[in-house]
Each structure stands twice: as structure tokens, then as C-alpha cells.
Write an enzyme that holds these catalytic residues in place. Structure first.
Site, mmCIF file in Angstrom:
data_model
loop_
_atom_site.group_PDB
_atom_site.id
_atom_site.type_symbol
_atom_site.label_atom_id
_atom_site.label_comp_id
_atom_site.label_asym_id
_atom_site.label_seq_id
_atom_site.Cartn_x
_atom_site.Cartn_y
_atom_site.Cartn_z
ATOM 1 N N ASP A 224 20.082 70.265 109.691
ATOM 2 C CA ASP A 224 20.834 70.218 108.441
ATOM 3 C C ASP A 224 21.066 71.602 107.838
ATOM 4 O OD1 ASP A 224 21.580 68.390 106.017
ATOM 5 O OD2 ASP A 224 20.213 69.854 105.141
ATOM 6 N N GLU A 292 24.396 71.315 112.025
ATOM 7 C CA GLU A 292 25.428 71.153 111.000
ATOM 8 C C GLU A 292 25.666 72.490 110.324
ATOM 9 O OE1 GLU A 292 26.288 69.279 106.617
ATOM 10 O OE2 GLU A 292 24.500 70.412 107.125
HETATM 11 C C1 GLC Z 1 23.670 68.783 104.332
HETATM 12 C C2 GLC Z 1 23.672 67.274 104.226
HETATM 13 C C3 GLC Z 1 23.960 66.899 102.820
HETATM 14 C C4 GLC Z 1 22.867 67.428 101.939
HETATM 15 C C5 GLC Z 1 22.703 68.935 102.125
HETATM 16 C C6 GLC Z 1 21.429 69.419 101.549
HETATM 17 O O1 GLC Z 1 24.905 69.327 104.103
HETATM 18 O O2 GLC Z 1 24.576 66.731 105.151
HETATM 19 O O3 GLC Z 1 24.107 65.523 102.637
HETATM 20 O O4 GLC Z 1 23.142 67.158 100.600
HETATM 21 O O5 GLC Z 1 22.690 69.306 103.478
HETATM 22 O O6 GLC Z 1 20.346 69.013 102.336
#
Ligand code: GLC
Length: 607
Positions: A224, A292
Site C-alpha cells: 500500500d 500500489e
Molecule cells: C492506499 C489505499 C487507500 C488508503 C491509503 C492509506 O492508497 O488504497 O485506501 O486510504 O493507502 O493507507
């Protein structure tokens, strides 16, 4: 006759299937993202749970999906709905127990489904034991987070934050802690203090968490928010972005050169990969690591690795989310796709993402027909396909009133602006059937945590299943079939093209010394139906060969296996069509003529 035709087709499919090399599971499959809060509620509290996932896991399985990725299920005060973790090694009671998790692992194993977990390295919850001890300056936790003294105090004696850094969710990225008399950094909500990756002890803690879940049965991770892992240690003010779209308390107001994409962070990622690889060798189970990162193409590619250091198996390809919209032309889409493919490092595996829990649903972003065209492309372009739960039935965003709004960036933005930032619309409960609350919850008293979309009576799994092949469910299922059935979808070359201003097309064929099925996809950008000669777009097409219709968007009028002359293909407005065709090449002339014969046979029996 039809049976004979189907037999002949199957024969050719077999021929193609024999060419499929048993590659790593994560390469050829579709990975299905489950947002646990919204998938299925079995204990009637209005929030989805692990038992619900276990109960409904047949759904991705029967669709032919090979892996599911669960958004966080760990212990959390839920300030960011699970992305604020207070115990990285436990399951939140809202979702169930460790025994429920074990049962899910066991069921996935039986089904041959891989189970991928979300790993949130950038921050913990402010209720995590590490943070509580860090506040108290208890070793070794004192420097587990980023703490700084106030820059000074204003006239009323309030501490002034160390610099101008902003939270992604709006407002200052610094929060003053009375007890420690210092500010801590939080790039997301106040309840998500940033972990300090300059501290090797933190890295070791996080490595251990990865090991823990692989030992528990996870087949890999989605990492993440990785661009945020590290910050410039001189903590300078960030420059203004000068983007008039943002006010001074919104993240877009600044240009994030000191808080995102720092060159040091990639080493941390490569280190995580080492941990994953070590465990993989120990357990003898192939893992996957996906990242991500919303960042430039250049930075995205760094996640694959550098020199002899391996990084993620792939960083998510968000190009079809961030650059593809209803203003995009056919030529621009071709460029977006080519650009991604051409920038892949040597040997890197591609992937396509068209939606997730942070982005307006593709059927709403692009419309139902064109959204389905995106689903088709996401499944048939080279590499791993990622599906966000609901895309397979063409679910749309749900309008959420300010009163029902719960997403932190939306709440922070206030009643006037919340809709611009809210992620609630794409997170509403999954539609299983047309009973109360779309079959999401067993409760009729406890409302689901977010309202169910009013369109659930039409757009739900059960309805589409019974309505038959023209439904999104079946179109999606057909796409998954094609991924497993046609070797070219797994390993074929990609050739993109445009026809006129409004048609984008691509083929997938194996290198031209191999014989088998080719795949052809054509997308109409026009708001009217068109009939076009697309012959020039079909790579390695033998003269006179027909296209066999496989599937297409909702408004397509062709029927399964209808033979279409490529010189006259009718594509619905904003629609897409998928065909297979026989690929032959001079290099394989003997086999090629066999296939030509077969194709003549198919034509003869008028399949
Ligand atoms: C990422 C997740 C998102 C979350 C953020 C903080 O972007 O996909 O949903 O709010 O990280 O952890």
C-alpha cells in the site's frame, strides 16, 4: 453439424493449449480484489466479514479467477477503514477471528485459489502499541515514527508545525502530541502516523510481519501507498504546485518533492522482495508482490527492480485509470497502451488495473458500455488482469449524501466539496441478488455501513446469471475463459492500431513461427454504431480468413462463433468486440495448410 463444428474448434483450442507453458500462477491469472467491508455480511452488523468471504468465495472461483486479494482485514480502529492497523498480526473482530482466516486459507487451497493480503508499510494506527510506546519515548520505539519539535509557538501559545507539509487527505501532515510535546508526521489521517523507514528496526519489524502472514498461508501481498515511505530528512517546505484547482489545505496545493518518490524508498521495496523470495524458497510456494504507487511512469518502472535487485513482481499499472476517460481519443488510448508496454524493463511482466476502492467505478467513469470495453481490454491486453469486485457485473458508483459520508478525505473536505474527494461511492455493498440490501447482509434491521445502490435489482450476480449470455457476468466469464484457452492471450505479442479517428484495435498473436489462435479486439470511440473495414488491423490474417465472434459489450448484435468478414465489422456505439481467428505464417507452411483446411471445414459446415 454444430457439434462437429464445436469439436473441430475444440481440436484447434487443444492445439493452442498444448503450447501453454506452465508459467508462474500470478502471470496468467486474474487477481480479484475483495473489499471485505462490502462483500458479504454474515453476522448482521451491516459490515462484511471473513465468513462472508468464505461463503461467497465460490463466486470468483466459478468465474475462473485464480487469485483473490483482500483489502486489510487486520485489527484497526477503522479510521481509514482498515488501512490504519493497530495490530499487524491479528484479525479485526469486525471481520472475524484468526480461525475464520485459517478456514478461508484452507478453502482457497482446496479450490486452487491464491490468497493475497494487503500490506500497509507506510503507517500504523495511532492505537498501535508501537505508537503508544513511541509517544512515551519507550525504547526501542522512540524513533519508530517521525517526530519533530514545533517550529515555534504562535501568539496564543499553540505549537507551530515543523513545515508546510500536507496530508493526502487534507490539512497539515503534522499532529502535535501533548504527552511527547512533539509533532508526528501522518501523510494520511491523524490516526495513521508514518513509520520511520530510516530506522532499521522498523524495517525488520515489517519484514517479520510479511513472514508471519506467509507462514499463515498468504500467497503474497499488495503493498500500500509505497511512494510515501520516505521523506527528506532536512524537512524543507514543499513548493506550491500552482494548481488553481486546490485550496491551501488540500494536498494538490503543494508539489510533493520531499515527501513522495524519494530514491531511497526503492531499496526498502527490494528488501521486502528478498524477504518474500526467502519465504517462497522455504515454503516452496510461489508468492506475488504487487505495489500500489500513483506516480510517474518512470518512477513506476523502478519498482520492478534495479540491476540485480528484484523489486515487485509488478507495480500496478494505473494508466487506464489515470489517463483514460471519456475525452480520450482512439489514437490517445493507443499511445497510452504502447507507452506503458514500451517502457517496461526487459523481462518485466505487464498488468492492467481499471478500478479499485479508491477510484470511481469504471462503469461510472466511462459509462456502462464503454466501461465494459475497458473491462475487455483489461482482461485481454498482455499481463495479469486485476478486477475490483463488482466490475464483473458492471456495478456503478452509488450516490452518497453528506449525512451518510464516512470516508476521511470526504469528511475533511466538508459538505460543499465532499463529493470530489469521497471514495464511498465505489465502496458500497456488493450486489448478490435482488433481496433486501442486495443480499449483502442477513440483517433487515442493521443497515449496511454504506447504502446499497438503487440499481441492484438489475445489476446483481443472480439476475445476470439467469438472464444469460448478454449480461456483463457472462461477458466477463467468457473473457476469463479466453485467458486460459488461448495461448496468445497469455504470451502473444501485442499489436495496437487505429482505424480512422474512432476505432482502436489490437491483436494478440504468438511469435510468427508458432501456430494457433490469434485474438482480435476492436473498440469504437464513436457515440454511434459504425461498420468498418478493419482488415489492416488484424495481424497475420490469411486472405479470406474470417473472424469468429467471441463476445462483446452489451449492445453487440453478433452471436457466439458467428463468422465475420473483417472488411465489414459492425461495432456498437462506445462498444468493443472480441474475436478469435486462425493465425498462420509461411514459416509453418505445413501446419498452416492443415489449419487452413480446418478453417475451410468450419466454413463448410457454416458454424
Ligand atoms: C492506499 C489505499 C487507500 C488508503 C491509503 C492509506 O492508497 O488504497 O485506501 O486510504 O493507502 O493507507
Amino acid at each position: 453439424m454444430r457439434v462437429a463444428g464445436a469439436f473441430a474448434i475444440a481440436l484447434v483450442a487443444q492445439l493452442a493449449a498444448a503450447q501453454i507453458i506452465d508459467e508462474d500462477w500470478w502471470k496468467n491469472t486474474t487477481i480479484y480484489q475483495i473489499y471485505p467491508r462490502s462483500f458479504k455480511d454474515t453476522n448482521a452488523d451491516g459490515i462484511g466479514d471473513l465468513r462472508g468471504i468464505l461463503q461467497q468465495i465460490y463466486h470468483p472461483d466459478v468465474l475462473g479467477i485464480g487469485a483473490v486479494w483482500l483489502s486489510p482485514i487486520f485489527k484497526s480502529p477503522m479510521k481509514d477503514f482498515g488501512y490504519d492497523i493497530s495490530d499487524f498480526r491479528d484479525i479485526d473482530p469486525i471481520f472475524g477471528t484468526m480461525a475464520d482466516f485459517d478456514a478461508l486459507v484452507e478453502d482457497c487451497r482446496k479450490r486452487g485459489l491464491k490468497l493475497v493480503l494487503d500490506f500497509v508499510p507506510n503507517h500504523s494506527s495511532d492505537e498501535h502499541e508501537w505508537f503508544i510506546k513511541s509517544v512515551a519515548r519507550e525504547e526501542p520505539y522512540t524513533n519508530y515514527y517521525t517526530w519533530l519539535d514545533p517550529k515555534g509557538f504562535n501568539e496564543s501559545g499553540s505549537p507551530i508545525p515543523p513545515n508546510n507539509w500536507l496530508s493526502v487527505f487534507g490539512g497539515s501532515a503534522w499532529e502535535f502530541n501533548e504527552q511527547r510535546q512533539q509533532f508526528y508526521l501522518h501523510q494520511f489521517t491523524v490516526g495513521q502516523p508514518d513509520l520511520n523507514y530510516r530506522n532499521p528496526a522498523v524495517i525488520e519489524e515489517m519484514n517479520d510481519i510479511l513472514r508471519f502472514w506467509m507462514d499463515k498461508g498468504a500467497d503474497g501481498f499488495r503493498l500500500d501507498a509505497t511512494p510515501h515511505l520516505m521523506e527528506d530528512q532536512s524537512f524543507p517546505d514543499e513548493p506550491l504546485s500552482n494548481d488553481p484547482e486546490f485550496t491551501s489545505d488540500q494536498w494538490g496545493y503543494l508539489s510533493h518533492i520531499y515527501t513522495t518518490d524519494l530514491p531511497e524508498l526503492y531499496d526498502v521495496i527490494y528488501g521486502f522482495r528478498d524477504v518474500v523470495d526467502q519465504k517462497q524458497a522455504e515454503l516452496g510456494r510461489q508468492m506475488v508482490m504487487m505495489v500500489e504507487a500513483y506516480t510517474s511512469l518512470e518512477n513506476t518502472m523502478k519498482y520492478y527492480g534495479s540491476g540485480d535487485r528484484k523489486g515487485a513482481h509488478f507495480p500496478f499499472n494505473f494508466e487506464l485509470i489515470t489517463k483514460f476517460n471519456n475525452e480520450t481519443t482512439a489514437a490517445e488510448l493507443k499511445q497510452i497502451i504502447d507507452n506503458w508496454q514500451n517502457n517496461l524493463p526487459d523481462g518485466a511482466w505487464s498488468n492492467w488495473v481499471i478500478g479499485n476502492h479508491d477510484t470511481s467505478r469504471v462503469a461510472s467513469r466511462l459509462g456502462r458500455e464503454f466501461g465494459l470495453a475497458a473491462v475487455i481490454m483489461g482482461q485481454l491486453l498482455p499481463g495479469t488482469a486485476i478486477t475490483y469486485n463488482g466490475e464483473e457485473i458492471n456495478m456503478e458508483d452509488t450516490w452518497i449524501s453528506w449525512r451518510d459520508t464516512v470516508d476521511p478525505p470526504a469528511c475533511q473536505a466538508g459538505p460543499e466539496n465532499y463529493q470530489r474527494f469521497s471514495r464511498d461511492p465505489e465502496r458500497t455493498p456488493f450486489h448478490w441478488d435482488n433481496s433486501t440490501y442486495a443480499g449483502f447482509t442477513t440483517s433487515d434491521s442493521n443497515k449496511p455501513w454504506l447504502p446499497v445502490n438503487e440499481n441492484y435489482k438489475e445489476i446483481n450476480v443472480r439476475h445476470q446469471l439467469y438472464e444469460g449470455p448478454k449480461q456483463p457476468y457472462w461477458i466477463y466469464e467468457k473473457l476469463i475463459d479466453l485467458r486460459t484457452e488461448i495461448a496468445a492471450v497469455q504470451r502473444g505479442n501485442l499489436t495496437t492500431s487505429t482505424v480512422g479517428d474512432n476505432i482502436f484495435a489490437f491483436t494478440r498473436v504468438l511469435a510468427d513461427d508458432v501456430l494457433g489462435w490469434g485474438l482480435f479486439v476492436v473498440v469504437n470511440f464513436d457515440y454511434a454504431e459504425v461498420t468498418a473495414d478493419v482488415t489492416s488491423s488484424v495481424t497475420l490474417l490469411q486472405e479470406g480468413t474470417k473472424l469468429f465472434y467471441e463476445t462483446g459489450t452489451l449492445e453487440s448484435n453478433y452471436i457466439y462463433y458467428q463468422q465475420i468478414d473483417p472488411s465489414s465489422v459492425t461495432i456498437p456505439a462506445r462498444g468493443a468486440l472480441v474475436f478469435r481467428y486462425i493465425v498462420t505464417s509461411s514459416a509453418t507452411s505445413v501446419a498452416a495448410s492443415c489449419l487452413s483446411l480446418l478453417s475451410a471445414f468450419l466454413a463448410l459446415i457454416n458454424l
